[in-house]
Design an enzyme around this catalytic site. Structure first.
Site, mmCIF file in Angstrom:
data_model
loop_
_atom_site.group_PDB
_atom_site.id
_atom_site.type_symbol
_atom_site.label_atom_id
_atom_site.label_comp_id
_atom_site.label_asym_id
_atom_site.label_seq_id
_atom_site.Cartn_x
_atom_site.Cartn_y
_atom_site.Cartn_z
ATOM 1 N N LYS A 207 -13.795 -96.202 50.334
ATOM 2 C CA LYS A 207 -14.447 -95.369 49.321
ATOM 3 C C LYS A 207 -13.376 -94.729 48.444
ATOM 4 O O LYS A 207 -12.326 -94.317 48.939
ATOM 5 C CB LYS A 207 -15.297 -94.264 49.982
ATOM 6 C CG LYS A 207 -15.895 -93.276 49.004
ATOM 7 C CD LYS A 207 -16.636 -92.145 49.710
ATOM 8 C CE LYS A 207 -17.124 -91.103 48.719
ATOM 9 N NZ LYS A 207 -17.833 -89.994 49.349
ATOM 10 N N GLU A 257 -20.937 -76.904 46.682
ATOM 11 C CA GLU A 257 -20.421 -77.326 47.990
ATOM 12 C C GLU A 257 -19.385 -76.370 48.556
ATOM 13 O O GLU A 257 -18.384 -76.053 47.910
ATOM 14 C CB GLU A 257 -19.796 -78.723 47.858
ATOM 15 C CG GLU A 257 -19.273 -79.297 49.156
ATOM 16 C CD GLU A 257 -18.724 -80.698 48.980
ATOM 17 O OE1 GLU A 257 -18.225 -81.251 49.971
ATOM 18 O OE2 GLU A 257 -18.780 -81.232 47.853
ATOM 19 N N GLU A 301 -22.303 -93.652 52.428
ATOM 20 C CA GLU A 301 -21.351 -92.734 51.801
ATOM 21 C C GLU A 301 -21.338 -91.393 52.526
ATOM 22 O O GLU A 301 -20.280 -90.824 52.803
ATOM 23 C CB GLU A 301 -21.731 -92.544 50.328
ATOM 24 C CG GLU A 301 -20.783 -91.672 49.541
ATOM 25 C CD GLU A 301 -21.212 -91.516 48.093
ATOM 26 O OE1 GLU A 301 -20.770 -90.537 47.461
ATOM 27 O OE2 GLU A 301 -21.976 -92.356 47.601
ATOM 28 N N GLU A 434 -25.078 -91.913 36.889
ATOM 29 C CA GLU A 434 -25.083 -90.828 37.877
ATOM 30 C C GLU A 434 -24.104 -89.721 37.503
ATOM 31 O O GLU A 434 -24.250 -88.571 37.945
ATOM 32 C CB GLU A 434 -24.728 -91.394 39.255
ATOM 33 C CG GLU A 434 -24.985 -90.433 40.409
ATOM 34 C CD GLU A 434 -24.696 -91.054 41.761
ATOM 35 O OE1 GLU A 434 -24.186 -90.331 42.637
ATOM 36 O OE2 GLU A 434 -24.972 -92.257 41.926
ATOM 37 N N LYS A 438 -23.907 -84.360 36.115
ATOM 38 C CA LYS A 438 -22.906 -83.503 36.742
ATOM 39 C C LYS A 438 -22.154 -82.622 35.745
ATOM 40 O O LYS A 438 -21.493 -81.670 36.149
ATOM 41 C CB LYS A 438 -21.946 -84.359 37.568
ATOM 42 C CG LYS A 438 -22.663 -85.050 38.724
ATOM 43 C CD LYS A 438 -21.759 -85.917 39.560
ATOM 44 C CE LYS A 438 -22.546 -86.551 40.704
ATOM 45 N NZ LYS A 438 -21.695 -87.413 41.557
#
Length: 450
Positions: A207, A257, A301, A434, A438
């Site tokens: 990743k 987060e 993921e 995607e 953000k």
């Protein structure tokens, strides 16, 4: 609000012969935005979803470090800074340093990141703290001549100045957007993603988190305290932070987060990876959430992130993994897994930050290979994007968020950041789509309604 005389200028480095004296008093509620707007340098702001909010101005002291040993340097300088502490006030107002670090230790403090070293933490000379349904004003002195009388006089002076600030500050008009430009445009970025996918499929790389940035030209000067105030209403479930080491650009945002929180022997963190939009209707929203939970690609993921964080924390104590759920934010939703640990030893929160950063959610796996791929692929400087931002105190307790959903701004310019986790079955076009939500958290607070 400018700090007391003598503390508005250059920040002071820790001094082994210096005392740290701090005094607090409860005050009527006041606009944190007005408090921030009244200062002009060394401004910091921290607001956590659990209710703690701090706004600070001026610098009683600063911890600054560069290079690969920056975490160790910070810990050593913090030990010196906090060697002698004379604090009177509630625990929530105790001396803490606020700031963060760059994504990598090879950070260049130039361009939009001028004034941002690879690590910078400020002990505010004057701050407001809101916690436990009360607001407190705190003044801190640090130096060979610091004493209780000096701090109490400074507190009285600061309280008089505070009375001139309003309880509420009407948010001004958004600055407006003239033009935007991706630093890496769609074609170039999807080509980068495709090349990374090929590398993942061919070797040991599992990743890589690729990022890009959106440059925004503004109609008027940006007012960061105003922008933070609007983000407070829009994203109450997120952290909010500002780090502004000079009177230049400020790094800020509403990251969702938590990187890590340490309180005594208890450590809390989370794995947040995989994202889908919110739906326009409850039914559409539930369908998006269901697709998040059922997606093999996103579950893979997320599993990579969870396993890596647990392995990293296992060296410090007993680790526990909570039940996976969906974290719903205003414009996006993510897979979320809470993770806790009970420490075996007296571990400073900076040691935990060093072990966890960068997480697979912002770096990749295996980490060394992922970071090498990022350096070879990305054509711009991440600076402090996706970096640890937060605070710590004399006991080594602290809390850090991951500096995503963030931007750096000043004057009539802003740069907003976004990144995506790329795995073997990623689709470049889907990954670009995607990215778009953000940058919306801050972009929505810059654009004027038409």
């Amino acid at each position: 609000m400018n700090p007391p005389d003598g503390e508005a200028g250059a920040a002071l480095a820790p001094d082994a012969d210096a005392a740290l004296v701090s005094r607090s008093c409860e005050v009527s509620d006041v606009s944190f935005g007005s408090f921030l707007a009244a200062g002009d340098r060394h401004r910091v702001h921290w607001a956590a979803p659990d209710g703690l909010e701090v706004a600070g101005g001026g610098a009683a002291a600063r911890l600054v470090a560069d290079g690969p040993d920056r975490f160790e340097t910070l810990r050593e300088d913090a030990e010196t800074l906090f060697a002698t502490v004379d604090h009177e006030g509630p625990a929530a107002t105790r001396p803490r340093v606020f700031g963060g670090l760059s994504f990598g230790s090879d950070h260049d403090a130039d361009g939009v990141w001028a004034g941002f070293p690879a690590a910078s933490f400020t002990l505010p000379a004057i701050q407001l703290t809101r916690a436990d349904d009360a607001t407190h004003l705190t003044v801190t002195r640090h130096g060979p001549d610091a004493d209780a009388d000096d701090a109490e006089l400074a507190l009285a002076t600061a309280r008089e100045r505070l009375e001139d600030l309003p309880m509420m500050r009407p948010h001004g008009e958004k600055p407006g957007v003239v033009d935007t430009e991706w630093l890496v445009d769609r074609d170039a970025w999807t080509a980068q993603v495709a090349s990374v996918i090929d590398r993942i499929r061919e070797g040991d790389l599992r990743k890589v988190v690729l990022a890009t940035a959106l440059r925004v030209d503004l109609t008027d000067d940006v007012d960061i305290p105003d922008t933070l105030g609007r983000l407070r209403r829009t994203y109450p479930e997120c952290y909010r932070f500002l780090v502004q080491p000079t009177d230049g650009n400020g790094f800020f945002g509403p990251p969702p987060e938590r990187l890590v929180r340490r309180e005594g022997e208890v450590v809390e963190t989370e794995a947040l990876a995989g994202s889908v939009p919110r739906g326009d209707t409850p039914e559409a929203d539930a369908e998006h959430a269901r697709s998040l939970l059922e997606s093999e690609k996103l579950q893979h993921e997320q599993r990579l992130v969870v396993d890596t964080i647990c392995e990293q924390l296992d060296a410090f104590g007993t680790v526990g993994e909570g039940e996976q759920g969906v974290r719903k934010l205003t414009n996006i939703q993510h897979l979320e897994t809470p993770i806790t640990a009970v420490l075996d030893d007296d571990t400073h929160v900076l040691e935990l930050v060093e072990a966890l950063h960068p997480t697979p959610a912002v770096g990749g796996l295996p980490l060394d290979l992922a970071l090498e791929t990022i350096r070879e692929t990305e054509t711009w400087d991440r600076g402090w994007y996706a970096s640890p931002v937060g605070w710590f105190d004399a006991a080594g307790d602290g809390e850090f968020a991951v500096g995503i959903r963030s931007g750096v701004a000043g004057g009539r310019e802003a740069t907003l950041f976004a990144g995506n986790g790329i795995v073997g079955d990623s689709d470049p076009a889907d990954e670009w789509d995607e990215l778009q939500p953000k940058v919306r958290p801050i972009m929505d607070e810059l654009e004027r309604e038409t």
